[in-house]
Write a protein that holds these residues in place. Structure first.
Motif, PDB file in Angstrom:
ATOM      1  N   GLN A  65       0.582  -0.869   0.002  1.00 52.82           N
ATOM      2  CA  GLN A  65       0.126  -0.070  -0.302  1.00 52.82           C
ATOM      3  C   GLN A  65       0.710   1.010  -0.109  1.00 52.82           C
ATOM      4  OE1 GLN A  65      -3.337  -0.698  -0.368  1.00 52.82           O
ATOM      5  NE2 GLN A  65      -3.885   1.394  -0.440  1.00 52.82           N
ATOM      6  N   PRO A  66       0.403   1.933  -0.704  1.00 51.50           N
ATOM      7  CA  PRO A  66       1.687   3.167  -0.731  1.00 51.50           C
ATOM      8  C   PRO A  66       1.154   4.273  -0.223  1.00 51.50           C
ATOM      9  CG  PRO A  66       0.621   3.104  -3.107  1.00 51.50           C
ATOM     10  CD  PRO A  66      -0.420   1.888  -2.186  1.00 51.50           C
ATOM     11  N   ARG A  67       1.714   5.348   0.300  1.00 50.62           N
ATOM     12  CA  ARG A  67       1.426   6.315   1.748  1.00 50.62           C
ATOM     13  C   ARG A  67      -0.231   7.007   0.811  1.00 50.62           C
ATOM     14  NH1 ARG A  67       4.401   9.408   2.626  1.00 50.62           N
ATOM     15  NH2 ARG A  67       5.894   7.973   1.802  1.00 50.62           N
ATOM     16  N   GLU A  68       0.264   7.785  -0.132  1.00 49.58           N
ATOM     17  CA  GLU A  68      -0.934   8.813  -0.845  1.00 49.58           C
ATOM     18  C   GLU A  68      -1.995   7.542  -2.007  1.00 49.58           C
ATOM     19  OE1 GLU A  68       1.726   7.365  -1.544  1.00 49.58           O
ATOM     20  OE2 GLU A  68       2.841   8.167  -4.007  1.00 49.58           O
ATOM     21  N   VAL A  69      -2.377   6.804  -1.151  1.00 54.64           N
ATOM     22  CA  VAL A  69      -3.684   6.310  -1.692  1.00 54.64           C
ATOM     23  C   VAL A  69      -4.478   5.244  -0.153  1.00 54.64           C
ATOM     24  CG1 VAL A  69      -4.729   4.043  -3.790  1.00 54.64           C
ATOM     25  CG2 VAL A  69      -2.129   5.482  -4.240  1.00 54.64           C
ATOM     26  N   THR A  70      -5.750   5.791  -0.523  1.00 56.20           N
ATOM     27  CA  THR A  70      -6.447   4.912   0.302  1.00 56.20           C
ATOM     28  C   THR A  70      -7.440   3.736   0.125  1.00 56.20           C
ATOM     29  OG1 THR A  70      -6.610   7.474   1.225  1.00 56.20           O
ATOM     30  CG2 THR A  70      -8.328   6.109   2.451  1.00 56.20           C
ATOM     31  N   PRO A  71      -7.246   2.840   0.656  1.00 56.11           N
ATOM     32  CA  PRO A  71      -8.625   1.444  -0.593  1.00 56.11           C
ATOM     33  C   PRO A  71      -9.429   2.444   0.012  1.00 56.11           C
ATOM     34  CG  PRO A  71      -6.707   0.363   1.290  1.00 56.11           C
ATOM     35  CD  PRO A  71      -6.744   2.409   1.412  1.00 56.11           C
ATOM     36  N   GLY A  72     -10.490   2.271  -1.710  1.00 56.65           N
ATOM     37  CA  GLY A  72     -11.437   2.748  -1.409  1.00 56.65           C
ATOM     38  C   GLY A  72     -12.116   2.474  -3.481  1.00 56.65           C
ATOM     39  N   PRO A  73     -12.934   2.953  -3.426  1.00 57.13           N
ATOM     40  CA  PRO A  73     -13.503   2.769  -5.177  1.00 57.13           C
ATOM     41  C   PRO A  73     -12.554   3.922  -5.494  1.00 57.13           C
ATOM     42  CG  PRO A  73     -15.201   3.028  -3.606  1.00 57.13           C
ATOM     43  CD  PRO A  73     -14.163   2.601  -3.134  1.00 57.13           C
ATOM     44  N   HIS A  74     -11.590   3.495  -6.558  1.00 60.01           N
ATOM     45  CA  HIS A  74     -11.454   4.882  -7.500  1.00 60.01           C
ATOM     46  C   HIS A  74     -11.901   4.597  -9.255  1.00 60.01           C
ATOM     47  CE1 HIS A  74      -8.847   4.876  -3.819  1.00 60.01           C
ATOM     48  NE2 HIS A  74      -8.115   6.149  -4.421  1.00 60.01           N
ATOM     49  N   TYR A  75     -13.364   4.490  -9.117  1.00 60.00           N
ATOM     50  CA  TYR A  75     -13.639   4.226 -10.403  1.00 60.00           C
ATOM     51  C   TYR A  75     -15.415   5.300 -10.759  1.00 60.00           C
ATOM     52  CZ  TYR A  75     -15.766   0.175  -9.370  1.00 60.00           C
ATOM     53  OH  TYR A  75     -16.649  -0.923  -8.496  1.00 60.00           O
TER      54      TYR A  75
END
Ligand code: BGC
Length: 432
Positions: A267-277
């Protein structure tokens, strides 16, 4: 398993139909990109051609726009070329931007909805020289371009496709050596490139929504229907699962779900899990028969002129699997076939559209690849995918029968018996 033949005639319901294109493959001109530089290296492109020529679209864009109207297309996916718009780091070309604005305005004036791709295999040469997507800093550099492009076109465009086929881009450039930078077997690099493109998409998703809250954002995922060559062979079955995970499923989790698996570096720090579309973009062409960690195909199956299996059921099965995990509207952002004499493309269209509408899945859009025969990357000018024929000498465009067929389907909102009899009935696939 054979192709499940859809009924001859069927309605397409609310499905919206159009075509797709990519700037490097159509525009032409001396644009300082990784693909221009790659094509300048002898032996890289099958017929020695270059994107410097492509289809001459940069000059003839209004003719191509008129074709959209003539075919009655409802939607059109086009790309804007990063290398052209940002020829030097941080310096944007306002004339090129004006050119795109004029083209998109004309497309909209016809009532055709534009979907704009922000990265389709091509990088500016200066970015390639910095190590391109292998480097962590690549993401910020590309986001600067995204901010400029979206900010400058927001009054004309609300539908965005961030990245086209990160798996094909990374595989072609770092494992199979057919795309720039032309490396083979560079697996650690492949992993870094995929990770950075996935982060780039997630961050662009966020950024575009910040700039334009009503935007619809997704990416074009190349999905293949992986199947064991011999279903009774446990090694083939295991390899089919492994190939599928490495090639597409790990990226779906990262880019749609914002969850980066270990194989993509965690997991990259700058991405929060959750829908990205906001839509599921699927580019679907074929099936892969797996017996090792490489591409293969079943024997004695219908094939295109590039020897890719024609397998319409696969479009439904990849869409079903993706949709089960990531629900949402499905946009087929690419589907098409290399058919030099236009002798089976109408049947191909009939069978894929039929499979889609009979599936019960929420297919909202279908973008055929492609509008006018174009420069097919490493295949050069040798692989015609268009609904419209291109004379490579004169750049004259002529609508093919398959183009007329698709136009008829859009106008009639389905395949009528008459359309079937006129365009499809006489066509058969070659089997090899
Ligand atoms: C790419 C297109 C390409 C098409 C046919 C897709 O992988 O996105 O750019 O022309 O396949 O080869």
């Amino acid at each position: 398993m054979s192709i499940q033949t859809p009924p001859r005639a069927f309605s397409i319901g609310d499905l919206r139909i159009g075509a797709a294109s990519a700037p490097t493959q159509i525009e032409g001109g001396d644009v300082a990109s990784n693909w221009r530089d790659f094509a300048d290296r002898p032996g890289t492109i099958k017929d020695g051609t270059s994107p410097r020529w492509a289809t001459g679209h940069w000059e003839r864009w209004s003719e191509d726009t008129a074709l959209l109207g003539e075919l009655g297309l409802q939607i059109y996916r086009l790309g804007i070329d990063w290398a052209r718009l940002e020829p030097r780091p941080g310096v944007f070309d306002e004339d090129a931007l004006g050119h795109y604005r004029q083209e998109i305005t004309a497309i909209r004036a016809l009532g055709v909805e534009p979907l704009v791709t922000l990265h389709h295999f091509a990088n500016p040469s200066w970015f390639e020289a910095l190590g391109a997507w292998e480097e962590e800093g690549s993401v910020e550099l590309w986001l600067r371009f995204v901010r400029f492009a979206v900010g400058s076109l927001a009054d004309l465009v609300t539908q965005w496709c961030t990245v086209n086929e990160p798996n094909v881009y990374a595989g072609g450039g770092y494992v199979f050596g057919q795309f720039p930078p032309g490396r083979s077997g560079a697996w650690p690099a492949l992993r870094r490139v995929m990770r950075h493109l996935a982060i780039a998409h997630c961050r662009a998703y966020q950024l575009i929504h910040d700039l334009q809250p009503g935007a619809q954002v997704g990416f074009a995922h190349h999905l293949r229907d992986f199947a064991p060559l011999n279903p009774r062979n446990p090694a083939h079955r295991a390899l089919a699962r492994a190939n599928r995970y490495i090639f597409q499923d790990a990226l779906s989790d990262a880019m749609l779900g914002g969850r980066f698996p270990t194989i993509l570096g965690g997991q990259p720090r700058e991405v929060t899990p959750g829908p990205h579309y906001d839509y599921l973009g699927i580019n679907y062409y074929s099936r892969t028969a797996v017996s090792k960690l490489a591409d293969g195909r079943f024997p004695e199956v219908p094939v295109s002129d590039l020897d890719w299996e024609i397998w319409p059921n696969g479009l439904v099965s990849v869409a079903r699997d993706l949709h089960e995990k990531y629900p949402g509207p499905i946009w087929v952002t690419e589907n098409g076939t290399c058919d030099t004499s236009d002798s089976f493309r109408a049947r191909f269209l009939h069978d894929h559209l039929g499979a889609m509408v009979g599936s019960g899945l929420p297919f909202e859009r279908y973008y055929h690849w492609c509008l006018v025969d174009n420069w097919e990357w490493a295949e050069g000018q040798t692989a015609p995918f268009g609904l419209v024929h291109l004379n490579w000498e004169t750049h004259e465009r002529t609508i093919k029968d398959s183009g007329r067929f698709l136009a008829g389907v859009i106008a009639a909102r389905g395949v009528t018996q008459e359309l079937y009899d006129t365009f499809v009935a006489g066509q058969t696939y070659q089997v090899r």
